[in-house]
Design a protein around this motif. Structure first.
Motif, PDB file in Angstrom:
ATOM      1  N   SER A  99       0.822  -1.230  -0.088  1.00  0.00           N
ATOM      2  CA  SER A  99       0.112   0.013  -0.120  1.00  0.00           C
ATOM      3  C   SER A  99       0.743   1.274   0.210  1.00  0.00           C
ATOM      4  O   SER A  99       1.792   1.336   0.756  1.00  0.00           O
ATOM      5  CB  SER A  99      -0.771  -0.121   1.279  1.00  0.00           C
ATOM      6  N   GLY A 101      -0.920   4.160   0.069  1.00  0.00           N
ATOM      7  CA  GLY A 101      -1.539   5.146   0.751  1.00  0.00           C
ATOM      8  C   GLY A 101      -2.202   6.086  -0.308  1.00  0.00           C
ATOM      9  O   GLY A 101      -2.743   7.293   0.004  1.00  0.00           O
ATOM     10  N   THR A 102      -2.597   5.660  -1.489  1.00  0.00           N
ATOM     11  CA  THR A 102      -3.231   6.164  -2.444  1.00  0.00           C
ATOM     12  C   THR A 102      -4.813   6.573  -2.073  1.00  0.00           C
ATOM     13  O   THR A 102      -5.247   7.685  -1.941  1.00  0.00           O
ATOM     14  CB  THR A 102      -3.276   5.705  -3.822  1.00  0.00           C
ATOM     15  N   ARG A 103      -5.426   5.542  -1.759  1.00  0.00           N
ATOM     16  CA  ARG A 103      -6.773   5.690  -1.182  1.00  0.00           C
ATOM     17  C   ARG A 103      -6.997   6.484  -0.064  1.00  0.00           C
ATOM     18  O   ARG A 103      -7.972   7.254  -0.019  1.00  0.00           O
ATOM     19  CB  ARG A 103      -7.259   4.027  -0.532  1.00  0.00           C
ATOM     20  N   ALA A 214      -8.855   2.835   5.853  1.00  0.00           N
ATOM     21  CA  ALA A 214      -8.260   2.333   4.375  1.00  0.00           C
ATOM     22  C   ALA A 214      -6.862   1.735   4.309  1.00  0.00           C
ATOM     23  O   ALA A 214      -6.470   1.250   3.378  1.00  0.00           O
ATOM     24  CB  ALA A 214      -8.469   3.440   3.584  1.00  0.00           C
ATOM     25  N   PHE A 268     -12.450  -1.386   5.064  1.00  0.00           N
ATOM     26  CA  PHE A 268     -12.237  -1.992   3.627  1.00  0.00           C
ATOM     27  C   PHE A 268     -11.724  -3.387   3.913  1.00  0.00           C
ATOM     28  O   PHE A 268     -11.269  -3.820   4.763  1.00  0.00           O
ATOM     29  CB  PHE A 268     -11.007  -1.070   2.839  1.00  0.00           C
ATOM     30  N   LEU A 270      -9.488  -6.071   1.246  1.00  0.00           N
ATOM     31  CA  LEU A 270      -9.003  -6.193   0.173  1.00  0.00           C
ATOM     32  C   LEU A 270      -8.798  -7.597   0.016  1.00  0.00           C
ATOM     33  O   LEU A 270      -8.417  -8.407   0.780  1.00  0.00           O
ATOM     34  CB  LEU A 270      -7.533  -5.639   0.257  1.00  0.00           C
ATOM     35  N   ASN A 296     -12.667  -4.146  -2.162  1.00  0.00           N
ATOM     36  CA  ASN A 296     -11.971  -3.987  -3.246  1.00  0.00           C
ATOM     37  C   ASN A 296     -10.941  -5.030  -3.867  1.00  0.00           C
ATOM     38  O   ASN A 296     -10.559  -5.929  -2.886  1.00  0.00           O
ATOM     39  CB  ASN A 296     -11.245  -2.467  -3.500  1.00  0.00           C
ATOM     40  N   ARG A 301      -8.646  -2.052  -7.845  1.00  0.00           N
ATOM     41  CA  ARG A 301      -9.036  -0.989  -7.003  1.00  0.00           C
ATOM     42  C   ARG A 301      -9.329   0.437  -7.203  1.00  0.00           C
ATOM     43  O   ARG A 301     -10.112   1.276  -6.391  1.00  0.00           O
ATOM     44  CB  ARG A 301      -8.310  -1.150  -5.618  1.00  0.00           C
TER      45      ARG A 301
END
Ligand code: PAZ
Length: 351
Positions: A99, A101-103, A214, A268, A270, A296, A301
């Protein structure tokens, strides 16, 4: 007032979570966790020491909540990025995940746009709201800058000018109104303690608090009592590294039941296998009894997510055209959650 706020901001920005606390992280006096016995949430917090900087964070968080709720703003805790699992106390090696950290960073911007104040609990050095547009990118910012004619200043080229003007305007507005608090973590241990602290601070504002979880939190960890102090030597144990991890306690249960029982909680889920995504999301919803799980898939995603609620499943997808025009799926997700939060607050008022 301005001085106090600046002091708090400085205090939090001085917290460095990526440097291991080599003095206190190792503690042989702690009892060993029996293998195969699940570590419950309470014993995790009882048997591990909190990060040394936690009281510093507590002061900043309490005053942020006080000021922002005093201004009648709702507050969302956005968690973002991946947690690490250190294998050594003086950490050379650790387990991490994908991850970036975009979301989290993108969602935080859309919450701020909707008038929410945001506590951004993020992996240190992962993407941040606003600066994400210009960092961690192969499109290097320096390639868009040049010296002014007199060589005294730096100018931005036309390609970046428009984006920079718009992002800077949003960022400065948020900063001037003190609507964004950045709180870092690196390890799963730091994440769990900080989440608990912030949740308990947020419980004072009841249903005006929203949790948007998230972050990609590790499912496994190495208890403090078993972490070697120094770098693992490759010639030991026949040249093999065998790692025996314990399951991370299911903190979501505590969040829903006792840390912030009146807040709305969105988690969330995943997966990489589309045949199990909805089942896993529904199982989480039933197990923890919170309000919404957003499912997602790793592969898709950025283009599609599924909202799983007690009585419904609903896919949100970016059209091909929207994706080509770089519309972000978070611009569709956040307004829906804001609407659900409004309904949640109204339902709590009539109770
Ligand atoms: O950070 P990112 O944008 O690359 O990825 C976001 C995500 C997939 C980590 C997030 O949407 C998510 O699903 N978080 C929860 C992961 C889980 O514990 O199942």
């Amino acid at each position: 007032m301005a001085t106090r706020e600046n002091n708090e901001k400085r205090l939090l920005s001085r917290v460095a979570t990526s440097v291991p606390d080599a003095q206190s992280a190792i503690d042989r006096s702690l009892p060993e966790f029996p293998a195969a016995t699940p570590i419950d949430e309470d014993s995790y917090f009882r048997l591990h020491k909190p990060p040394a900087y936690l009281s510093q964070i507590s002061t900043g968080v309490a005053s942020f909540i006080n000021e922002n709720h005093g201004r009648r703003r709702k507050i969302v805790l956005v968690t973002s990025g991946g947690t690490t699992v250190p294998l050594e106390n003086n950490t050379v090696r650790f387990i991490d995940n994908f991850s970036a950290g975009t979301r989290g960073a993108t969602s935080a911007e859309y919450f701020l746009e909707q008038g929410y104040s945001v506590i951004f609990l993020h992996r240190e050095f992962s993407l941040l709201p606003y600066s994400r547009h210009f960092s961690h990118t192969t499109n290097c910012l320096l390639d868009h800058l040049q010296f002014s004619q007199d060589g005294e200043r730096v100018e931005v080229d036309g390609v970046l000018q428009k984006d920079l003007l718009s992002v800077l305007a949003q960022y400065q507005k948020v900063k001037a109104n003190n609507m964004l608090l950045l709180v870092p973590f690196t390890t799963v241990h730091q994440y769990l303690f900080t989440l608990k602290l912030i949740a308990q601070e947020l419980s004072v504002i009841g249903s005006d608090a929203l949790f948007y979880l998230a972050a990609a939190v590790s499912d496994f960890f190495l208890p403090t009592s078993r972490i070697p102090e120094h770098k693992i030597q490759s010639q030991e144990h026949g040249g093999k590294l065998v790692v025996d991890l314990e399951p991370v306690p299911k903190f979501l249960r505590r969040l829903v039941d006792s840390w912030a029982p009146i807040a709305m909680i969105v988690s969330f889920k995943l997966e990489t296998d589309n045949t199990i995504l909805i089942k896993k999301a529904r199982t989480a919803l039933e197990r923890y009894n919170h309000q919404l799980v957003i499912g997602n898939l790793l592969q898709t995603r950025k283009y599609e997510v599924v909202f799983v609620t007690p009585d419904n499943e609903h896919w949100i997808r970016l059209s091909k055209d929207a994706a080509e025009h770089k519309v972000e799926i978070e611009s569709l997700i956040i307004p829906r959650i804001v609407a659900m939060h409004k309904t949640w607050i109204e339902s709590r008022e009539t109770m």
